[in-house]
Design a protein around this motif. Structure first.
Motif: not given
Length: 312
Positions: A106, A267-268, A292
């Motif tokens: 991310n 990463a989203q 996360t």
């Protein structure tokens, strides 16, 4: 240290908004899909164009970029080796989601604030951002498109898919603007920036909806798969980055930046890709959620270690 917590807190709040909206039945699974499509086809290309045109190429074409790329390849190789024996029989798209979940960091909406507050300069995260946007993402998008059409990936097909994907086109357009020092008129730049500003909130709200409407993270038969990827992402990748960085001569701030960046969570936008191509949506969601949280103590430990070594 404060920057790490601020970056994670910002993401948590927006994800929580999506969760509450789904809990109150204001938004449902269809909204999750539509938000993901909006992010994929419109907002993310606009954001990438904006980011890339502002990225100083002289600062990103460095040993840090090489270190990031090698770390990515090593971790993806480790995942594919494990998956071949443990979770055999998956499709190309499934393997892509697993690989990206294990190694695609991310570097945007979380990496930038952490680079600013922890590393002291956003430029430190630029090599990884550039590597992911201009090398990893175009290749992955071409393979995703081939998988979705049931085609066997070839060099010609991959190249054609690569340059017809909105994510790739946004990144390339931004790079060309930067290379040729083109200044877009404000009447053009302002709408692009406004559209790009929707990318991260759209992805995070869609992610929050999936947490509320879907099963609990890392439960059922897929739990081992999720936890394996989380370990690869949060522990193996920063360890590999440390070893590669040392081997390539990185020291002090440059080495610290590479390790911290590698320790960032998944990463989203991997969740957005999973929804778009209908491949391993639950796996992507669970890895992003757990990594996360897991990355917070790892990044804090890395920062404390380098701070202590600097004082020795």
């Amino acid at each position: 240290m404060t920057g790490v917590l601020e970056g994670f807190a910002t993401i948590a709040v927006i994800v929580a908004v999506g969760w509450v909206l789904a809990d109150r039945r204001i938004l449902d699974e269809s909204a999750q899909v539509n938000l993901s499509r909006l992010a994929f086809y419109v907002a993310s290309p606009a954001l990438l164009l904006t980011v890339m045109q502002r990225t100083p190429l002289s600062q990103v074409l460095s040993t840090n970029l090489v270190t990031s790329l090698i770390s990515f390849v090593v971790v993806v190789g480790a995942y594919l080796a494990i998956a071949r024996f443990r979770w055999a029989g998956g499709t190309l798209g499934s393997r892509l989601i697993g690989s990206l979940s294990a190694a695609y960091v991310n570097a945007g909406n979380l990496g930038i604030p952490i680079a600013l507050y922890v590393l002291g300069d956003v430029a430190w995260v630029a090599p990884t951002l550039l590597m992911q946007l201009l090398i990893i993402t175009p290749v992955a998008m071409a393979l995703f498109d081939s998988d979705a059409r049931g085609e066997r990936p070839t060099l010609l097909r991959s190249a054609r898919r690569m340059f017809s994907n909105p994510i790739t086109l946004g990144a390339i357009a931004g790079l060309l603007i930067a290379v040729f020092d083109i200044h877009l008129p404000r009447v053009v730049a302002a709408p692009i920036e406004l559209l790009g500003a929707m990318a991260v909130p759209s992805m995070l709200v869609a992610f929050g909806i999936s947490l509320r409407r879907g099963p609990r993270p890392a439960t059922g038969r897929g739990a081992a798969h999720v936890w394996t990827i989380v370990v690869l992402k949060t522990l193996l990748m920063p360890a590999v980055a440390l070893g590669v960085g040392l081997a390539l001569g990185l020291r002090r701030e440059a080495l610290f930046a590479v390790v911290v960046t590698a320790a960032l969570p998944t990463a989203q936008n991997i969740f957005t890709y999973a929804v778009r191509y209908r491949r391993e949506v639950g796996l992507a969601r669970d890895v992003i959620f757990i990594s996360t949280f897991a990355s917070v103590p790892v990044i804090l430990a890395v920062a404390a270690l380098f701070h202590w070594l600097a004082g020795v």
